[in-house]
Design an enzyme around this catalytic site. Structure first.
Site, PDB file in Angstrom:
ATOM      1  N   GLU A   1      37.674  28.298  51.481  1.00 28.63           N
ATOM      2  CA  GLU A   1      37.831  29.416  50.543  1.00 28.63           C
ATOM      3  C   GLU A   1      36.487  29.767  49.902  1.00 28.63           C
ATOM      4  O   GLU A   1      36.401  29.939  48.687  1.00 28.63           O
ATOM      5  CB  GLU A   1      38.875  29.074  49.473  1.00 28.63           C
TER       6      GLU A   1
ATOM      7  N   GLU B   1      47.262  28.350  54.609  1.00 31.02           N
ATOM      8  CA  GLU B   1      47.921  27.673  53.484  1.00 31.02           C
ATOM      9  C   GLU B   1      49.100  28.526  53.044  1.00 31.02           C
ATOM     10  O   GLU B   1      48.938  29.467  52.252  1.00 31.02           O
ATOM     11  CB  GLU B   1      46.965  27.497  52.296  1.00 31.02           C
TER      12      GLU B   1
END
Ligand SMILES: *[C@@H]1O[C@H](CO)[C@@H](O)[C@H](O)[C@H]1NC(C)=O
Ligand SMILES: *[C@@H]1O[C@H](CO)[C@@H](O)[C@H](O)[C@H]1NC(C)=O
Ligand SMILES: *[C@@H]1O[C@H](CO)[C@@H](O)[C@H](O)[C@H]1NC(C)=O
Ligand SMILES: *[C@@H]1O[C@H](CO)[C@@H](O)[C@H](O)[C@H]1NC(C)=O
Ligand SMILES: *[C@@H]1O[C@H](CO)[C@@H](O)[C@H](O)[C@H]1NC(C)=O
Ligand SMILES: *[C@@H]1O[C@H](CO)[C@@H](O)[C@H](O)[C@H]1NC(C)=O
Length: 650
Positions: free
Chosen positions: A181, A261
């Site tokens: 991320e 995710e």
């Protein structure tokens, strides 16, 4: 060649047909899919962090994941778990990553690997080792030369070890994530991502599929993606699945859709309500993701436990509790839930799932109440907790300056003047990281807490001893504040003046506990202090015997702390983690059977920081068979976040 290193028996039987033919795994941009050994492929994966599960239970959890219908698992590799100090590596016991990968492969699961170096993951400092902070102004997750030098060395150890586990080398690893991320981080340093990518390629080869993961929005993907590294997204249930994948399509016009995710639950913080996510919403969105042919990873499939001091924190400073249950389909203790079976039902619609019974939940046993007795205060035990004695310093030193990454450090000084009237002891720059237990002449005076309590009043005579035990409650794991120094990171003031003349003690509490030293030194508690709302940090001990004549003991259990406030608990020297029923929401701590003994009495050691339940006594800890993670929160800090928006954590 495929069988030379790993999984000889199973690998050769499972993949007999492909023996001799090299295994391949790639992105097929033309047909918008992955291609495995030439066939169209999509993965249905679940996250499991080996670092949050005792090794004895890895197989049980992986088998349950396999039986749910997953064909793949995903794990992070936390750097700080494996390189506790520079050049000292640990890949044994509960840290035996190769064994974990081998088990996954033996069971028939592929692996999506996320080796960082930064992982976030609600893990201390997002997996970065605290010793990086020895360079005070290091800019983490960028091209900072000292940071890069440390990363190069670590990856130079880790990646060659993993190379034989790549799918094309006969192992289970199909894809490898670069960073994590990165688009959510302020730095936006493309040179850093480029450096990592060529580092990964130089160790793993050009065949491996590298990927990035970012929030499903153009803003995140902007700084998180890099040409030549496959861009994937993450998003939770309940939203518009095709809109979320539109974001991925903007970064990656062709290739498989991947949600790296997909949130089955959500994380907790001390002082906030326990997060739960409805099974119906998870099942519905999962169905939508699978219906459009996307690959998906369920984060978490089993959350597990932040044993010891491993939890991270968000900002404004909010540490995560010991349990990382995550309201996942398998509980913290690996138990099957309705969510597990609902997910299995959805997967069944898309994939033939393995036949046969699912392993049952492991039984839990209520060993009952264990009487505890007070051993010593921390200050009384200093000579066994701090072998090298204090470091003298005019101004306070941080944990890193003391060369101690985790736990507790004691700061001692004297009152420079008479404080016959209550006098404010303050941390004007909010520099107590993270909680300080203050006493004057051995009497508890109050608690300072980062972002919450910056001043207390003290009284005492000039020359009175001031003891300040500072707890590191977990380093920030997300955002711009991950350079999270611990201890007294700025000066304290008494009235208008800066306090000086410190003696700072590094404390080896874990070592003292596991060597039984606190028990051996006998009780030196002088007299019985009068009961008071606040007590000085002290150790307590008790023992219990696993009953005879009951089959299948020891079994897992949960420990709870009636009338205790906040502290740390060890069983047989194993650091179970933090308890804080006074704040909640977590009340019970998971105790895996693997740390219990049937041969000799089991030792419970508690460091209670605030209250003394044993005065006047009696006091107990209790072993029960039911977890409680969702008690009413006893705090004025009650805001509950809407789910699944990373920006809420900023
Ligand atoms: C390595 O880690 C394991 C598992 O946590 C631990 O038992 C062992 O003591 C560690 N080894 C060293 C040398 O620190
Ligand atoms: C979901 O998003 C897509 C755009 O990707 C849009 O066409 C569709 O109308 C949206 N669905 C709903 C229910 O809002
Ligand atoms: C400290 O004492 C003063 C005077 O008694 C009082 O006004 C103040 O509220 C106290 N501060 C704290 C933090 O207890
Ligand atoms: C404490 O204050 C002194 C004097 O102002 C300053 O030199 C020093 O840097 C400060 N220390 C910390 C840790 O803030
Ligand atoms: C508990 O402590 C005692 C005394 O140090 C020791 O003999 C015993 O082995 C310990 N029990 C376990 C299970 O480690
Ligand atoms: C906690 O969870 C249990 C089990 O799901 C439930 O019965 C109980 O009502 C919950 N308690 C609170 C305070 O939410």
């Amino acid at each position: 060649m495929a069988c030379s290193r790993i999984g000889v028996v199973l690998l050769c039987s499972l993949f007999a047909s492909t023996l001799g033919v090299p295994q391949t795994f790639s992105v097929d941009y033309k047909n918008d899919c992955f291609r495995k050994d030439g066939e169209e492929f999509r993965y249905i994966s679940g996250s499991i962090h080996y670092n949050r599960i005792p090794r004895a239970y890895w197989k049980d959890r992986l088998l349950k994941m396999y039986m749910a219908g997953l064909n793949t698992i995903q794990t992070y590799v936390p750097w700080n778990f494996h390189e506790p100090s520079p050049d000292r590596y640990n890949f044994s016991g509960d840290r035996d990553l190769e064994h974990f990968l081998q088990l996954a492969q033996d069971i028939g699961l592929l692996v999506v690997l996320r080796p960082g170096p930064y992982i976030c993951g609600e893990w201390d400092m997002g997996g970065l080792p605290a010793w990086l902070l020895h360079k005070k102004d290091i800019v983490l997750r960028t091209s900072d030369t000292d940071y890069i030098a440390a990363v190069d060395k670590w990856m130079g150890t880790l990646l060659p070890m993993l190379k034989p586990f790549l799918y094309q080398n006969g192992g289970p690893i199909i894809t490898v994530q670069v960073e994590n991320e990165y688009g959510s981080y302020f730095a936006c340093d493309y040179n850093y991502l480029r450096h990592l990518t060529s580092l990964f390629r130089s160790h793993l080869g050009n065949d491996v599929v590298l990927f990035t993961t970012d929030g499903a929005g153009a803003g995140y993907l902007k700084c998180g993606t890099l040409q030549g590294v496959y861009a994937t997204v993450d998003f939770g249930p309940g939203g518009n699945v095709s809109a979320a994948f539109d974001a991925q399509r903007q970064a990656e016009p062709h290739g498989p859709l991947v949600n790296s995710e997909f949130y089955t639950g959500w994380l907790d913080h001390w002082g906030e309500h326990h997060s739960t996510v409805s099974t119906a919403i998870v099942a519905k969105s999962l169905n939508e993701i699978l219906a459009i042919g996307a690959s998906v990873n369920l984060y978490m499939f089993i959350g597990g436990t932040n044993f010891g001091y491993w939890n991270g924190a968000n900002t404004p400073y909010a540490p995560q509790p010991t349990s990382y249950d995550y309201d996942a389909p398998l509980t913290e203790a690996g138990d099957l839930t309705d969510k597990y079976f609902a997910i299995q039902d959805v997967i069944k619609l898309y994939r033939k799932i393995p036949e046969g019974p699912v392993l049952p939940s492991t039984p839990k046993y209520a060993y009952g109440a264990v009487p505890m007795k007070k051993l010593h205060t921390v200050v009384d035990a200093l000579d066994i907790l701090s072998f090298s004695g204090p470091v003298k310093s005019i101004y306070p030193l941080t944990f890193i300056e003391m060369n101690q990454p985790f736990g507790f450090v004691l700061y001692q000084t004297k009152l420079p003047v008479d404080c016959s009237k209550p006098t404010p002891l303050s941390s004007p720059l909010n520099g107590v990281h993270d909680r300080a237990y203050v006493s004057v002449d051995g009497v508890a005076a109050g608690i300072l807490e980062r972002d919450k309590a910056l001043t207390i009043n003290v009284t005492g005579k000039a020359g009175s001893q001031v003891d300040i035990l500072v707890e590191n409650m977990g380093r920030v794991n997300y955002g711009k504040d991950i350079n999270d120094f611990k201890g007294l990171v700025s000066n304290l003031t008494l009235g208008a003046d800066i306090l000086t003349g410190w003696e700072v003690y590094s404390l080896s509490i874990d070592q003292a506990v596991s060597q039984g030293l606190l028990w051996e030194m006998g009780s030196r508690v002088a007299g019985t202090p009068p009961p008071s709302p606040l007590s000085v940090p002290s150790f307590y001990g008790g023992t219990f015997v696993i009953p005879d004549g009951i089959p299948d003991l020891p079994q897992d259990t949960y420990i709870q702390f009636p009338d205790w406030r906040k502290g740390q608990v060890w069983i047989n020297g194993f650091n179970l983690g933090r308890y804080w029923p006074a704040r909640g929401p977590q009340i019970t701590l998971y105790v895996p059977a693997s740390i219990l003994s049937t041969a000799v009495p089991n030792n419970v050691t508690v460091l209670e920081l605030e209250g003394d339940p044993c005065t006047p006594g009696p006091c107990t800890v209790e072993f029960t068979n039911t977890p409680v993670l969702n008690a009413t929160v006893k705090s004025d800090h009650k805001h509950q976040r809407a789910l699944f928006h990373k920006e809420d954590l900023l």
